[in-house]
Design a protein around this motif. Structure first.
Motif, PDB file in Angstrom:
ATOM      1  N   MET A   5       0.836  -1.186   0.000  1.00 50.78           N
ATOM      2  CA  MET A   5       0.000   0.000   0.000  1.00 50.78           C
ATOM      3  C   MET A   5       0.872   1.237   0.000  1.00 50.78           C
ATOM      4  O   MET A   5       2.055   1.192   0.340  1.00 50.78           O
ATOM      5  N   CYS A   6       0.329   2.353  -0.389  1.00 52.22           N
ATOM      6  CA  CYS A   6       1.025   3.633  -0.311  1.00 52.22           C
ATOM      7  C   CYS A   6       1.040   4.107   1.141  1.00 52.22           C
ATOM      8  O   CYS A   6       0.325   3.586   1.989  1.00 52.22           O
ATOM      9  N   MET A   7       1.862   5.116   1.401  1.00 50.09           N
ATOM     10  CA  MET A   7       1.907   5.701   2.727  1.00 50.09           C
ATOM     11  C   MET A   7       1.639   7.192   2.646  1.00 50.09           C
ATOM     12  O   MET A   7       2.047   7.863   1.688  1.00 50.09           O
ATOM     13  N   LEU A   8       0.944   7.709   3.672  1.00 53.10           N
ATOM     14  CA  LEU A   8       0.515   9.094   3.712  1.00 53.10           C
ATOM     15  C   LEU A   8       1.118   9.824   4.905  1.00 53.10           C
ATOM     16  O   LEU A   8       1.345   9.231   5.963  1.00 53.10           O
ATOM     17  N   PHE A   9       1.338  11.131   4.711  1.00 54.22           N
ATOM     18  CA  PHE A   9       1.710  12.021   5.816  1.00 54.22           C
ATOM     19  C   PHE A   9       1.047  13.361   5.548  1.00 54.22           C
ATOM     20  O   PHE A   9       0.963  13.818   4.401  1.00 54.22           O
ATOM     21  N   ALA A  10       0.585  14.015   6.605  1.00 53.67           N
ATOM     22  CA  ALA A  10       0.020  15.354   6.455  1.00 53.67           C
ATOM     23  C   ALA A  10       0.174  16.115   7.765  1.00 53.67           C
ATOM     24  O   ALA A  10       0.319  15.515   8.841  1.00 53.67           O
ATOM     25  N   ALA A  11       0.130  17.434   7.640  1.00 48.40           N
ATOM     26  CA  ALA A  11       0.232  18.296   8.816  1.00 48.40           C
ATOM     27  C   ALA A  11      -0.646  19.517   8.638  1.00 48.40           C
ATOM     28  O   ALA A  11      -0.802  20.031   7.525  1.00 48.40           O
ATOM     29  N   THR A  12      -1.231  19.961   9.727  1.00 51.51           N
ATOM     30  CA  THR A  12      -1.939  21.245   9.763  1.00 51.51           C
ATOM     31  C   THR A  12      -1.591  21.917  11.079  1.00 51.51           C
ATOM     32  O   THR A  12      -1.599  21.289  12.139  1.00 51.51           O
ATOM     33  N   SER A  13      -1.263  23.208  11.009  1.00 58.28           N
ATOM     34  CA  SER A  13      -0.787  23.900  12.199  1.00 58.28           C
ATOM     35  C   SER A  13      -1.257  25.349  12.208  1.00 58.28           C
ATOM     36  O   SER A  13      -1.543  25.932  11.166  1.00 58.28           O
ATOM     37  N   LYS A  14      -1.330  25.925  13.390  1.00 59.48           N
ATOM     38  CA  LYS A  14      -1.711  27.332  13.529  1.00 59.48           C
ATOM     39  C   LYS A  14      -0.626  28.244  12.966  1.00 59.48           C
ATOM     40  O   LYS A  14      -0.914  29.304  12.390  1.00 59.48           O
ATOM     41  N   ASN A  15       0.622  27.837  13.130  1.00 56.65           N
ATOM     42  CA  ASN A  15       1.761  28.618  12.649  1.00 56.65           C
ATOM     43  C   ASN A  15       2.693  27.727  11.833  1.00 56.65           C
ATOM     44  O   ASN A  15       2.593  26.493  11.883  1.00 56.65           O
ATOM     45  N   ASP A  16       3.597  28.337  11.101  1.00 58.58           N
ATOM     46  CA  ASP A  16       4.585  27.555  10.365  1.00 58.58           C
ATOM     47  C   ASP A  16       5.340  26.651  11.343  1.00 58.58           C
ATOM     48  O   ASP A  16       5.820  27.108  12.390  1.00 58.58           O
ATOM     49  N   THR A  17       5.432  25.376  10.987  1.00 57.48           N
ATOM     50  CA  THR A  17       6.025  24.368  11.861  1.00 57.48           C
ATOM     51  C   THR A  17       7.128  23.623  11.118  1.00 57.48           C
ATOM     52  O   THR A  17       6.979  23.308   9.938  1.00 57.48           O
ATOM     53  N   ASP A  18       8.224  23.347  11.813  1.00 61.80           N
ATOM     54  CA  ASP A  18       9.337  22.611  11.216  1.00 61.80           C
ATOM     55  C   ASP A  18       8.957  21.130  11.106  1.00 61.80           C
ATOM     56  O   ASP A  18       8.697  20.469  12.114  1.00 61.80           O
TER      57      ASP A  18
END
Length: 252
Positions: A1-14
């Motif tokens: 299977m494929c793999m997923l990653f995602a991010a959502t943040s209030k401010n720019d995040t490293d």
């Protein structure tokens, strides 16, 4: 299977540490990589049809800080569609209100006839690209920019599409991040410091939890803002589907 990653943040995040760990899984998913993130209010999208560990482009990207409020990443194990750039995730397109949607998918659509009309419109061959085209078509026909109205449409569409299909799906319209999984133990989240991170499997020793199951979720600026009603379309592997995938993959 494929793999997923995602991010959502209030401010720019490293995000470099998580992305480094994520892409180290590419040996088992060698057919392509992709990364989308926001920089100075604009979307940056990079992808290649090669093993992420062998990509000079990705290596150079990750040598610099990837700081963003929103990001989506993907490593591909091809099941439907040839191994080329047009079949690598993320997929992107605009609705008639000029919102840019970016989508990544882990799974296979075994049976959903409404997607078939987009075969001639898509650039590649994947069912994942057809999902994005279908969602954009539905949104454009909706005729409303109201978030709650759009969410209701997306929820209904995703719920219908998930029946008998594996639909681990993450997509963004540049403001909201939408997340859905209907396959147990295949999508996790980490909540920290006004940030939500999502991944096919935990990427650190922190307290990752399972993403709520069979439910469309919407996040904005690192916070959960809308939770749909649970549906009953859990996907489980079966012999018939595995035989179909084997036949498809043997022809790539």
């Amino acid at each position: 299977m494929c793999m997923l990653f995602a991010a959502t943040s209030k401010n720019d995040t490293d995000l470099n540490a998580y992305l480094d760990t994520f892409y180290k899984n590419s040996a088992m998913h060698p057919h392509g990589w992709g990364l989308a993130y926001s920089r100075s209010g604009k979307a940056v999208i990079k992808k290649e049809p090669i093993d992420a560990s062998k990509s000079a482009v990705l290596s150079n990207l990750l040598k610099k800080p990837i700081r963003s409020k929103t990001a989506l990443a993907h490593i591909r194990y091809a099941t439907i569609g040839n191994i080329d750039a047009e079949n690598c995730h993320p997929f992107t397109g605009f609705d008639k209100s000029h919102r840019r949607y970016i989508l990544i998918h882990n799974g296979t659509i075994f049976d959903y006839p409404p997607l078939s009309r987009f075969v001639k419109k898509q650039k590649g061959e994947t069912d994942s690209e057809r999902i994005l085209l279908y969602l954009l078509d539905k949104i454009n026909k909706l005729g409303s920019d109201c978030f709650d109205t759009r969410f209701a449409l997306l929820e209904q569409t995703v719920n219908e599409m998930s029946k008998d299909n594996k639909l681990n799906l993450i997509f963004t319209d540049g403001e909201y991040l939408f997340v859905h999984t209907n396959c147990k133990d295949t999508l996790f989240y980490l909540e920290k410091e006004d940030t939500f991170l999502f991944a096919t499997k935990p990427l650190s020793g922190e307290r990752w939890k399972k993403v709520p199951f069979c439910t469309l979720l919407a996040y904005k600026d690192g916070a959960l803002v809308k939770c749909g009603a649970p549906h009953n379309n859990e996907y489980t592997e079966n012999d018939e589907n595995m035989k179909l995938l084997y036949r498809i993959f043997s022809n790539l």
